[in-house]
Design an enzyme around this catalytic site. Structure first.
Site, PDB file in Angstrom:
ATOM      1  N   THR A 121      -3.556  -9.122 -17.572  1.00 49.58           N
ATOM      2  CA  THR A 121      -3.384  -9.283 -19.020  1.00 49.58           C
ATOM      3  C   THR A 121      -2.058  -8.661 -19.421  1.00 49.58           C
ATOM      4  O   THR A 121      -1.852  -7.463 -19.211  1.00 49.58           O
ATOM      5  CB  THR A 121      -4.541  -8.579 -19.758  1.00 49.58           C
ATOM      6  OG1 THR A 121      -5.762  -9.113 -19.260  1.00 49.58           O
ATOM      7  CG2 THR A 121      -4.459  -8.804 -21.254  1.00 49.58           C
ATOM      8  N   GLY A 259     -15.840  -0.114 -24.968  1.00 50.07           N
ATOM      9  CA  GLY A 259     -14.944   0.707 -24.163  1.00 50.07           C
ATOM     10  C   GLY A 259     -14.517  -0.122 -22.971  1.00 50.07           C
ATOM     11  O   GLY A 259     -14.506  -1.344 -23.026  1.00 50.07           O
ATOM     12  N   CYS A 262     -10.530  -2.948 -20.638  1.00 47.68           N
ATOM     13  CA  CYS A 262      -9.891  -4.121 -21.263  1.00 47.68           C
ATOM     14  C   CYS A 262      -9.822  -4.068 -22.783  1.00 47.68           C
ATOM     15  O   CYS A 262      -8.746  -3.931 -23.341  1.00 47.68           O
ATOM     16  CB  CYS A 262     -10.597  -5.398 -20.824  1.00 47.68           C
ATOM     17  SG  CYS A 262     -10.368  -5.722 -19.079  1.00 47.68           S
ATOM     18  N   LYS A 265      -7.662  -1.168 -24.711  1.00 46.09           N
ATOM     19  CA  LYS A 265      -6.208  -1.145 -24.477  1.00 46.09           C
ATOM     20  C   LYS A 265      -5.585  -2.504 -24.798  1.00 46.09           C
ATOM     21  O   LYS A 265      -4.424  -2.571 -25.200  1.00 46.09           O
ATOM     22  CB  LYS A 265      -5.868  -0.673 -23.063  1.00 46.09           C
ATOM     23  CG  LYS A 265      -6.328  -1.541 -21.915  1.00 46.09           C
ATOM     24  CD  LYS A 265      -5.205  -2.328 -21.268  1.00 46.09           C
ATOM     25  CE  LYS A 265      -5.746  -3.130 -20.101  1.00 46.09           C
ATOM     26  NZ  LYS A 265      -5.018  -4.357 -19.830  1.00 46.09           N
TER      27      LYS A 265
END
Ligand code: UDX
Length: 435
Positions: A121, A259, A262, A265
């Site tokens: 990503t 949480g 991935c 952030k």
């Protein structure tokens, strides 16, 4: 097809094993020697249901190997980049060091006709830069951006039968498209839809999908805050609005929030990139999504204080669950671990347990007091907090647990228990967003 996968973490190791499972010849590369050693022995360095079996069959077939030596990619034609893009220290932006290092390490081994495929990503615009670099340093090789949507805990299924395939291609790069069709032949034959687009759209598909999911969770958690102020029940509310097919019930589970490696952030990196692009206003709502999410952790700590009479100092608190979600041992940005640590800092005597994440949690916090089972963790407890909805916690017997605690008080941080059943068994039951 001969394939290499650079980066053998939660994403790359699963991708490598699944590609071998569907018939390709795969080499997985990572700089971490221990990780490679374990994978080569068929022992995943992390918990992912179905992966150990897959590693064993794929290695036995001779189609899957692992190496720390990047020159092992030389015979492959398609090279997947599956390295991490964590949040930069002291900033919202993504750290692209590993992506750039992976591409640089590949360059000397690329042959004309090779295809590098980005799965990590990345901020929109990254692929265009990498494409230019590859064309300059390895003429005849190309790049495609093919984001990954796998969920931890379902990673094998999500990789073998993806709910969609997205190919971000350089203009007119038909060779890249046919190579990817060959790689994903089995999934395409199974009916996985394919979207062919440009680099920027492919990069944005991934971050906007995660932004949408995070927003959906924070939306219902915002409703939980309102429910708490009004005596309403957010789970009944989610059921009711979820019956509207336009809304849908999935990802409307209110509780301790999201949480993992991935969603948190990715929404932050998306905001940081939007700011660089001068469109920060378009994503300012994600700031609120993040804030709502983090407020749930504070609310959980407040509820814990409330049930023990105001001050957690010296109180025995059992924490059930440390992983960021069930069926994973991942504690990256885990709401459960965060709450356990906040309570410890406030002076509570926390004993935590998790079916899979004790080791990963202890690696982060070596002095965390842990127990192997829920009933061991709950022994003598003044309060029990359910923070990750593992099946074995959802199915706990309230009467049996009541016999080991000091005070039968439970806070259900994931709205996964039946309040009536627990209250009938003598428990003081509290939850996030429920009366
Ligand atoms: C996510 C995306 O789902 C996946 O498509 C992408 O490729 C990577 O990021 P993952 O991080 O594995 O996957 O977990 P996911 O199942 O999305 O859950 C993320 C977090 O949201 C977890 O902490 C989970 O507990 C929380 N969550 C999820 C809720 O709080 N409520 C919900 O209704 C759903």
């Amino acid at each position: 097809m001969k394939i290499s996968v650079i980066g053998c973490g939660y994403l790359g190791a699963v991708h490598a094993a699944c590609m071998a499972e569907i018939g390709h010849e795969v080499v997985g590369i990572d700089v971490d020697e221990l990780k490679i050693e374990l994978l080569a022995e068929g022992r995943p360095p992390f918990y992912e249901p179905g992966l150990p079996e897959l590693l064993t069959t794929a290695s036995a077939s001779g189609r899957l190997s692992f190496s720390t030596d990047v020159s092992a990619v030389a015979s492959a034609r398609v090279h997947f980049i599956a390295v991490g893009t964590p949040q930069l220290e002291g900033s919202n932006a993504a750290d692209l060091t590993y992506v750039h290092a992976a591409v640089e390490s590949l360059l000397p081994h690329l042959k004309p006709g090779d295809l590098v495929v980005g799965k990590s990503t990345v901020p929109v615009g990254t692929a265009a830069g990498l494409y230019a670099r590859i064309r300059e340093a390895a003429p005849g090789a190309s790049l495609a951006w093919n984001p990954e949507f796998l969920r931890e805990g379902f990673a094998v299924k999500d990789t073998i039968t993806p709910d969609r395939l997205v190919y971000g291609l350089a203009p007119g790069d038909d060779t890249a498209e046919s190579l990817l069709d060959e790689v994903y032949g089995a999934a395409l034959a199974n009916g996985s839809p394919k979207v062919v687009t440009d680099f920027a759209t492919a990069e944005l598909v991934k971050v906007s999908a995660n932004a949408f999911l995070a927003t959906k969770i924070s939306f219902i958690n915002a409703m939980a805050e309102v429910a708490e102020a009004t005596g309403a029940d957010v789970t009944a509310l989610a059921d009711a609005i979820g019956h509207d097919a336009r809304i849908g019930r999935r990802f409307l589970n209110a509780g301790l929030g999201f949480g993992g490696g991935c969603l948190p952030k990715d929404i932050r990196a998306f905001m940081a990139r939007a700011e660089e692009l001068g469109v920060d206003q378009a994503l300012s709502f994600l700031q609120e999504v993040d804030a709502i999410n983090l407020r749930r952790r504070e609310r959980m700590v407040d509820l814990a204080k409330e049930v023990v009479g105001g001050d957690v100092r010296g109180k025995r608190i059992a924490v059930l669950g440390l992983a960021f979600k069930p069926d994973s041992d991942d504690v990256r940005d885990s709401p459960a671990l965060d709450v356990a640590l906040r309570l410890t800092e406030l002076g509570a005597d926390v004993v935590a347990t998790d079916p899979q994440a004790l080791n990963t949690a202890l690696r982060r916090k070596p002095d965390l007091a842990v127990a192997l089972t829920a009933s061991q963790a709950a022994e003598g407890a003044d309060a029990v907090l359910l923070l990750t909805e593992w099946r074995e916690y959802r199915e706990l017997d309230p009467a049996a647990l009541a016999s080991v605690v000091r005070v039968p008080a439970i806070v259900d941080g994931r709205n996964c228990l039946d309040p009536v059943q627990w209250r009938d068994a003598g428990w003081h039951y509290r939850a996030l967003g429920r009366p």
